[in-house]
Design a protein around this motif. Structure first.
Motif, PDB file in Angstrom:
ATOM      1  N   PRO A  12       0.810  -1.225   0.000  1.00 31.34           N
ATOM      2  CA  PRO A  12       0.000   0.000   0.000  1.00 31.34           C
ATOM      3  C   PRO A  12       0.847   1.281   0.000  1.00 31.34           C
ATOM      4  N   THR A  13       1.896   1.321   0.806  1.00 31.93           N
ATOM      5  CA  THR A  13       2.763   2.499   0.854  1.00 31.93           C
ATOM      6  C   THR A  13       3.467   2.702  -0.480  1.00 31.93           C
ATOM      7  N   ILE A  14       3.940   1.620  -1.080  1.00 32.66           N
ATOM      8  CA  ILE A  14       4.634   1.700  -2.374  1.00 32.66           C
ATOM      9  C   ILE A  14       3.679   2.236  -3.443  1.00 32.66           C
ATOM     10  N   ILE A  15       2.489   1.677  -3.521  1.00 32.42           N
ATOM     11  CA  ILE A  15       1.533   2.107  -4.552  1.00 32.42           C
ATOM     12  C   ILE A  15       1.118   3.548  -4.337  1.00 32.42           C
ATOM     13  N   LYS A  16       0.990   3.955  -3.084  1.00 34.83           N
ATOM     14  CA  LYS A  16       0.663   5.361  -2.814  1.00 34.83           C
ATOM     15  C   LYS A  16       1.767   6.274  -3.332  1.00 34.83           C
ATOM     16  N   MET A  17       3.039   5.907  -3.113  1.00 33.83           N
ATOM     17  CA  MET A  17       4.154   6.717  -3.616  1.00 33.83           C
ATOM     18  C   MET A  17       4.184   6.726  -5.141  1.00 33.83           C
ATOM     19  N   ILE A  18       3.975   5.573  -5.738  1.00 35.87           N
ATOM     20  CA  ILE A  18       4.015   5.485  -7.204  1.00 35.87           C
ATOM     21  C   ILE A  18       2.896   6.318  -7.825  1.00 35.87           C
ATOM     22  N   SER A  19       1.727   6.281  -7.224  1.00 32.68           N
ATOM     23  CA  SER A  19       0.584   6.982  -7.825  1.00 32.68           C
ATOM     24  C   SER A  19       0.556   8.473  -7.504  1.00 32.68           C
ATOM     25  N   ASP A  20       1.379   8.918  -6.572  1.00 30.92           N
ATOM     26  CA  ASP A  20       1.419  10.323  -6.187  1.00 30.92           C
ATOM     27  C   ASP A  20       2.335  11.103  -7.125  1.00 30.92           C
ATOM     28  N   ASP A  21       1.904  11.196  -8.364  1.00 30.29           N
ATOM     29  CA  ASP A  21       2.729  11.758  -9.418  1.00 30.29           C
ATOM     30  C   ASP A  21       1.790  12.141 -10.563  1.00 30.29           C
ATOM     31  N   ALA A  22       2.037  13.264 -11.188  1.00 23.86           N
ATOM     32  CA  ALA A  22       1.128  13.758 -12.241  1.00 23.86           C
ATOM     33  C   ALA A  22       0.946  12.756 -13.383  1.00 23.86           C
ATOM     34  N   LEU A  23       2.024  12.099 -13.789  1.00 22.44           N
ATOM     35  CA  LEU A  23       1.910  11.145 -14.897  1.00 22.44           C
ATOM     36  C   LEU A  23       1.350   9.800 -14.423  1.00 22.44           C
ATOM     37  N   ALA A  24       1.858   9.302 -13.310  1.00 24.64           N
ATOM     38  CA  ALA A  24       1.429   7.986 -12.830  1.00 24.64           C
ATOM     39  C   ALA A  24      -0.005   7.989 -12.329  1.00 24.64           C
ATOM     40  N   SER A  25      -0.473   9.122 -11.854  1.00 22.61           N
ATOM     41  CA  SER A  25      -1.842   9.158 -11.334  1.00 22.61           C
ATOM     42  C   SER A  25      -2.875   8.846 -12.409  1.00 22.61           C
ATOM     43  N   LYS A  26      -2.488   8.938 -13.661  1.00 21.47           N
ATOM     44  CA  LYS A  26      -3.407   8.632 -14.764  1.00 21.47           C
ATOM     45  C   LYS A  26      -3.475   7.137 -15.066  1.00 21.47           C
ATOM     46  N   ARG A  27      -2.509   6.364 -14.537  1.00 23.61           N
ATOM     47  CA  ARG A  27      -2.487   4.938 -14.861  1.00 23.61           C
ATOM     48  C   ARG A  27      -2.537   4.024 -13.637  1.00 23.61           C
ATOM     49  N   GLU A  28      -2.308   4.581 -12.458  1.00 22.73           N
ATOM     50  CA  GLU A  28      -2.331   3.768 -11.236  1.00 22.73           C
ATOM     51  C   GLU A  28      -3.653   3.965 -10.515  1.00 22.73           C
ATOM     52  N   VAL A  64      10.191   5.544   2.980  1.00 23.11           N
ATOM     53  CA  VAL A  64      10.241   6.880   2.367  1.00 23.11           C
ATOM     54  C   VAL A  64      10.695   6.844   0.912  1.00 23.11           C
ATOM     55  N   GLY A  65      11.032   5.662   0.426  1.00 22.61           N
ATOM     56  CA  GLY A  65      11.448   5.526  -0.966  1.00 22.61           C
ATOM     57  C   GLY A  65      11.298   4.099  -1.431  1.00 22.61           C
ATOM     58  N   GLY A  87      10.559   2.434 -11.460  1.00 21.80           N
ATOM     59  CA  GLY A  87       9.689   2.784 -10.341  1.00 21.80           C
ATOM     60  C   GLY A  87      10.394   3.485  -9.194  1.00 21.80           C
ATOM     61  N   VAL A  88      11.341   4.345  -9.497  1.00 20.00           N
ATOM     62  CA  VAL A  88      12.053   5.065  -8.439  1.00 20.00           C
ATOM     63  C   VAL A  88      11.142   6.173  -7.913  1.00 20.00           C
ATOM     64  N   ARG A  89      10.862   6.123  -6.635  1.00 22.23           N
ATOM     65  CA  ARG A  89      10.015   7.140  -6.017  1.00 22.23           C
ATOM     66  C   ARG A  89      10.537   7.475  -4.628  1.00 22.23           C
ATOM     67  N   VAL A  90      10.405   8.730  -4.273  1.00 26.96           N
ATOM     68  CA  VAL A  90      10.666   9.191  -2.912  1.00 26.96           C
ATOM     69  C   VAL A  90       9.375   9.821  -2.418  1.00 26.96           C
ATOM     70  N   HIS A  91       9.000   9.493  -1.208  1.00 29.81           N
ATOM     71  CA  HIS A  91       7.775  10.027  -0.613  1.00 29.81           C
ATOM     72  C   HIS A  91       7.781  11.553  -0.693  1.00 29.81           C
TER      73      HIS A  91
END
Length: 150
Positions: A12-28, A64-65, A87-91
């Protein structure tokens, strides 16, 4: 800051970080009850020795990442191994604190440990800040990437 293998509890934390992004929010699709597809994907990643899904933990034991490395064996480079970062993301609340740089320092060391001859990544052309960041780390825009979505 610590690095560890992701567990199913981290999803859940990983998917929240991945989807918290202008581009990814359209596909996640992040909701409190995640689609089973994310858990199925985790199981496939976790069972594949050439896949490493890693989380970054802060001093409060919070994730956090996140990033995924794939080690690709192939015939070119005399049967070499290539490492791919995805899938590199930082909270959001922890950005601009050096975590991204630490992720790549760790990933470069891991690439060498796995005896891969290069570390590669792709990034969307709509991410100029990310491109500048990767170039500041020493990555070179050596190829033109192409995709075909289905």
């Amino acid at each position: 800051m610590k690095f560890r293998k992701a567990t199913i509890k981290d999803i859940p934390t990983i998917i929240k970080m991945i989807s918290d992004d202008a581009l990814a929010s359209k596909r996640e699709y992040f909701t409190t009850t995640l689609p089973k597809t994310y858990y199925d994907a985790f199981e496939r990643i976790d069972s594949d020795s050439n896949q490493e899904l890693t989380v970054v933990i802060d001093d409060k034991d919070e994730v956090v990442g996140v990033f995924q490395m794939t080690f690709i064996p192939y015939l070119t480079y005399q049967g070499g191994i290539r490492a791919q970062m995805e899938g590199v993301r930082v909270h959001k609340g922890h950005r601009n604190q050096g975590i991204g740089k630490s992720i790549f320092q760790w990933a470069i060391q891991r690439t060498k440990e796995r005896k891969a001859h290069l570390l590669q990544l792709t990034t969307d052309k709509k991410r100029p800040d990310a491109i500048r960041f990767y170039e500041s780390l020493g990555f070179k825009p050596s190829h033109e990437g192409m995709k075909m979505h289905f």
